[in-house]
Scaffold this active site. Sequence first.
Site, short mmCIF file in Angstrom:
data_model
loop_
_atom_site.label_atom_id
_atom_site.label_comp_id
_atom_site.label_asym_id
_atom_site.label_seq_id
_atom_site.Cartn_x
_atom_site.Cartn_y
_atom_site.Cartn_z
N PRO A 104 37.75 67.69 -79.86
CA PRO A 104 36.98 68.37 -80.90
C PRO A 104 35.73 68.99 -80.30
CG PRO A 104 36.78 65.98 -81.10
CD PRO A 104 37.65 66.24 -79.91
N CYS A 105 35.22 70.00 -80.94
CA CYS A 105 34.01 70.64 -80.43
C CYS A 105 33.22 71.25 -81.57
CB CYS A 105 34.37 71.72 -79.43
SG CYS A 105 32.94 72.67 -78.94
N GLN A 106 31.95 70.86 -81.64
CA GLN A 106 31.07 71.37 -82.70
C GLN A 106 30.95 72.89 -82.63
OE1 GLN A 106 29.52 69.55 -85.15
NE2 GLN A 106 31.10 68.20 -84.35
#
Length: 510
Positions: free
Chosen positions: A133-135
């Site tokens: 996941p990546c903001q």
Amino acid sequence: METGEVLVIDLFAGPGGLGEGVSSVADGDGNKPFRIGVSVEKEPSAHKTLTTRAFYRKIKVLDGGLEDYFNYVRGKLTRDEIFELYPQQAQEAIYETLEEPRALGEDNDLIHSRIRELIITHQGPKVVIGGPPCQAYSLAGRSRNAGIKDYKAEDDHRNFLYKEYLKVLSIVQPDVFVMENVRGILSAKLNGNVMFPQILQDLRDPGLVTEVRGVAKYRVFSLVVEANDPSDPQYPDSSDFLIRSENYGVPQARHRVILLGVRQDIAHVPDTIHPMKQAVTVEQVLSDLPPLRSGLSKQKDIQKDWENQVQINAKKLERILKTRFESGAVDKLNLEPMLDLERQSSLVSELERIIPAHLEDWYLASHPGCVLNHATRGHMTSDLLRYAFSAAFTKLSGGTSPKARDYPLELAPDHENWDSGVHVDRFRTQAANKCATTVTSHISKDGHYFIHYDPKQCRSLTVREAARLQTFPDNYLFEGNRTQQYVQVGNAVPPYLAQQIGNIVMKLLE
Ligand SMILES: C[S@@+](CC[C@H](N)C(=O)[O-])C[C@H]1O[C@@H](n2cnc3c(N)ncnc32)[C@H](O)[C@@H]1O
């Protein structure tokens, strides 16, 4: 692990959608070549779901195993009791999910040493799956961060979790990897630069980033656009990586970036997944689940009160709808409340099933004989009428959920700027005759975007309904509380899509 089996290493595994799809792939003889060796997940409820599923896969092939699993999901056996019945399988499942929730980047010593242990003893092909996941990639994450004072994307370690993925690639050097991500990864920027070309470059040569010498390099393919000539510098274009799940038999417009990495020494060019002609609709996959009523929040939840409220609402709704639609069509809706509806039901209904063939087997194989995770939330009484209006409007308009401007003033929520355009889509019914919009983890916060198409039920979707839209088999149990279950379902890769990807990987490895 038997020789010839494909070892799967599942990173950022969530509730295990990718792993479920891949491990269900069967060859022409019915053998299932993929075996999950390890699943890494840091969130406790998703981790518990993964362990339960790993355990299920191990006991379902044993005499009486399926029946005992069903007794567990029906609440007739506790987790401790069923683990005691199958101590070896329980131990293996717990081992597979690393005993506890673990975080890549924080628990690397343990995670990496376990992975090394697995690959040393494994003879056959290896596959790494998962999506860091990546903001910075997710549009929701980006707007959240924009509100944080002095937020610097380059200082947020969550923007670099894909490097943890590269570390594992450097250790395993798998034959193939599958990396899933949100669409935002294609446009995310760091210090003003678009990140995706760099990410792609790093995946092609993970050793360069991890500074491990002699690490294999990869060619990265699209799963939906054919590589006629993979050496063509124009292939693949960033947009080639976008998979529109609704084109591949999933009843949901879920658009995700999926990269297929193939080790450079493997000469074969992978196939692409084949689109299906017919989109699957929400009604096709939800109509056989037991109808339920919503609960009443912020007051005592009494069934009679719900029925009375819906009765009152029916009159108002009829009046409102008749100002917008033809009177005969409104009368046909019959908005009178269904009596004696429950808030949860585990009983398989006798309603007609209209699930398309490709999904019927998929959902119903090894059916537990009950419906899991199917309980409604409570809604405020004011929202009951809005939900009923939204669902009825959607039905009468042939599948278009009303926008803010379509609501009469008496239904407008107490927002000063309700009409300003900010809330255009504050409520959304999942139209019966279309595929669903993306099931996101936001469904855990409120159900406003996920209103059931039946105006008589006045409610948002249950976890099971969301799981059907995500193509989880009916026997897939989501552990944790209801909010956590919604998050898990919203985060997952649709297992039915993952199975199609797994088929391509299997063919490639043959
Ligand atoms: C998008 S979900 C993955 C979905 C999954 N691939 C599937 O098929 O169902 C991402 C998951 O990564 C987990 N996660 C986030 N950071 C992590 C970390 N550092 N280590 C392990 N898991 C992490 C989150 O809790 C979340 O469940």
